[in-house]
Design a protein around this motif. Structure first.
Motif, short mmCIF file in Angstrom:
data_model
loop_
_atom_site.label_atom_id
_atom_site.label_comp_id
_atom_site.label_asym_id
_atom_site.label_seq_id
_atom_site.Cartn_x
_atom_site.Cartn_y
_atom_site.Cartn_z
N TYR A 1 -54.47 -42.78 -11.47
CA TYR A 1 -53.85 -42.66 -10.15
C TYR A 1 -53.87 -43.96 -9.34
CZ TYR A 1 -53.97 -37.70 -11.13
OH TYR A 1 -53.78 -36.47 -11.72
N LEU A 2 -54.37 -45.02 -9.93
CA LEU A 2 -54.47 -46.30 -9.23
C LEU A 2 -53.12 -46.73 -8.66
CD1 LEU A 2 -56.25 -48.67 -8.38
CD2 LEU A 2 -55.74 -49.74 -10.57
N GLY A 3 -53.12 -47.03 -7.36
CA GLY A 3 -51.90 -47.46 -6.68
C GLY A 3 -51.00 -46.32 -6.25
N LYS A 4 -51.40 -45.10 -6.50
CA LYS A 4 -50.55 -43.94 -6.19
C LYS A 4 -51.10 -43.13 -5.02
CE LYS A 4 -49.18 -43.49 -11.00
NZ LYS A 4 -49.33 -42.71 -12.22
N GLU A 5 -50.17 -42.47 -4.34
CA GLU A 5 -50.59 -41.51 -3.31
C GLU A 5 -51.21 -40.31 -4.01
OE1 GLU A 5 -48.46 -38.66 -0.14
OE2 GLU A 5 -48.07 -40.81 0.16
N LEU A 6 -52.37 -39.89 -3.51
CA LEU A 6 -53.09 -38.77 -4.12
C LEU A 6 -52.70 -37.44 -3.51
CD1 LEU A 6 -56.56 -40.51 -4.30
CD2 LEU A 6 -54.90 -40.23 -6.14
N GLY A 7 -52.18 -37.47 -2.29
CA GLY A 7 -51.77 -36.23 -1.65
C GLY A 7 -52.07 -36.23 -0.17
N VAL A 8 -51.85 -35.08 0.42
CA VAL A 8 -52.12 -34.87 1.85
C VAL A 8 -52.90 -33.58 2.02
CG1 VAL A 8 -50.11 -36.16 2.68
CG2 VAL A 8 -49.90 -33.73 2.23
N SER A 9 -53.70 -33.55 3.07
CA SER A 9 -54.49 -32.36 3.39
C SER A 9 -53.63 -31.35 4.13
CB SER A 9 -55.68 -32.74 4.27
OG SER A 9 -55.23 -33.10 5.57
N ASN A 10 -54.22 -30.21 4.40
CA ASN A 10 -53.61 -29.25 5.31
C ASN A 10 -53.69 -29.80 6.73
OD1 ASN A 10 -53.31 -27.35 3.19
ND2 ASN A 10 -55.40 -26.64 3.50
N LEU B 1 -55.00 -44.06 -3.72
CA LEU B 1 -56.06 -44.76 -4.45
C LEU B 1 -55.71 -46.25 -4.55
CD1 LEU B 1 -58.68 -44.75 -6.08
CD2 LEU B 1 -57.33 -44.19 -8.11
N ASN B 2 -56.48 -47.08 -3.85
CA ASN B 2 -56.23 -48.52 -3.83
C ASN B 2 -57.05 -49.29 -4.85
OD1 ASN B 2 -54.25 -48.48 -1.92
ND2 ASN B 2 -55.54 -49.12 -0.23
N LEU B 3 -58.24 -48.77 -5.22
CA LEU B 3 -59.10 -49.49 -6.15
C LEU B 3 -60.02 -48.49 -6.84
CD1 LEU B 3 -60.13 -52.52 -6.91
CD2 LEU B 3 -62.04 -51.90 -5.45
N ILE B 4 -60.26 -48.73 -8.11
CA ILE B 4 -61.26 -47.96 -8.85
C ILE B 4 -62.00 -48.92 -9.77
CG2 ILE B 4 -59.54 -47.22 -10.56
CD1 ILE B 4 -61.29 -44.61 -10.84
N THR B 5 -63.31 -48.84 -9.76
CA THR B 5 -64.15 -49.74 -10.53
C THR B 5 -65.28 -48.95 -11.17
OG1 THR B 5 -63.73 -51.45 -8.87
CG2 THR B 5 -65.49 -51.89 -10.42
N VAL C 1 -64.56 -45.96 -5.76
CA VAL C 1 -63.13 -45.87 -5.43
C VAL C 1 -62.93 -46.27 -3.97
CG1 VAL C 1 -62.65 -44.08 -7.14
CG2 VAL C 1 -63.18 -43.41 -4.79
N ILE C 2 -61.80 -46.91 -3.73
CA ILE C 2 -61.39 -47.21 -2.36
C ILE C 2 -60.10 -46.44 -2.12
CG2 ILE C 2 -60.64 -48.96 -0.73
CD1 ILE C 2 -62.51 -50.92 -2.10
N ILE C 3 -60.19 -45.55 -1.17
CA ILE C 3 -59.07 -44.68 -0.81
C ILE C 3 -58.48 -45.15 0.51
CG2 ILE C 3 -58.37 -42.32 -0.25
CD1 ILE C 3 -59.38 -42.56 -3.13
N GLU C 4 -57.19 -45.44 0.52
CA GLU C 4 -56.51 -45.73 1.78
C GLU C 4 -56.28 -44.40 2.49
OE1 GLU C 4 -52.29 -47.42 3.48
OE2 GLU C 4 -52.96 -48.07 1.49
N ALA C 5 -56.84 -44.28 3.68
CA ALA C 5 -56.78 -43.05 4.46
C ALA C 5 -55.92 -43.25 5.69
CB ALA C 5 -58.19 -42.61 4.86
#
Length: 152
Positions: free
Chosen positions: A13-22, A113-117, A125-129
């Motif tokens: 999922y690196l570089g991809k939008e993971l979704g949105v909450s309710n 998901l911006n980064l995974i190591t 993981v660094i998640i852009e929120a």
């Protein structure tokens, strides 16, 4: 909801939008409870009459830190990370508040998901929120949250 079972799966999922909450409504009771928990009773948050009369928004607003504190709750609606021994909220980076969240507004978290190591068996993981306010063009904030996962 996204289900993630391993580092390898997460990495796809690196570089991809993971979704949105309710959508989540922030009402005065939640704002007041947060003010009590943090001892931050500034009138712009807790005094409805004064905020309406003297405030720039004609209503109370949620604490910025309240909106940040919602990240773990809203994140769990986006992704279910399984097969872990432990998950750690490790940090927040580069957050900018775009506009206040008025009382009774509904907000929604968007995650990418911006980064995974792999740190010797610990997944960082660094998640852009981005916190979206229903009916508004600008988000309440945008920044990065850092989680550590100990996959089994």
């Amino acid at each position: 909801m996204l289900i993630i079972n391993s580092f390898e799966e997460y990495k796809t999922y690196l570089g991809k939008e993971l979704g949105v909450s309710n959508w989540h409504k922030i009402d005065q009771e939640q704002i007041d409870n947060f003010a009590n928990a943090t001892l931050d009773h500034q009138w712009i948050h807790t005094d409805k009459e004064k905020a309406k009369r003297e405030g720039p928004f004609n209503a109370t607003i949620a604490h910025g830190y309240l909106t940040l504190a919602l990240i773990p709750y809203l994140w769990k609606q986006i992704a279910d990370v399984r097969n872990i021994k432990m998950e750690i909220n490790y940090g927040i980076e580069s957050f900018k508040f775009g506009q206040p969240v008025l009382v009774d507004s509904e907000v929604q978290l968007k995650a990418k998901l911006n980064l995974i190591t792999n740190l010797r068996g610990v997944t960082k993981v660094i998640i852009e929120a981005t916190l979206i306010i229903k009916g508004e063009q600008k988000p309440a904030y945008n920044g990065n949250v850092v989680f550590l996962y100990h996959f089994v």
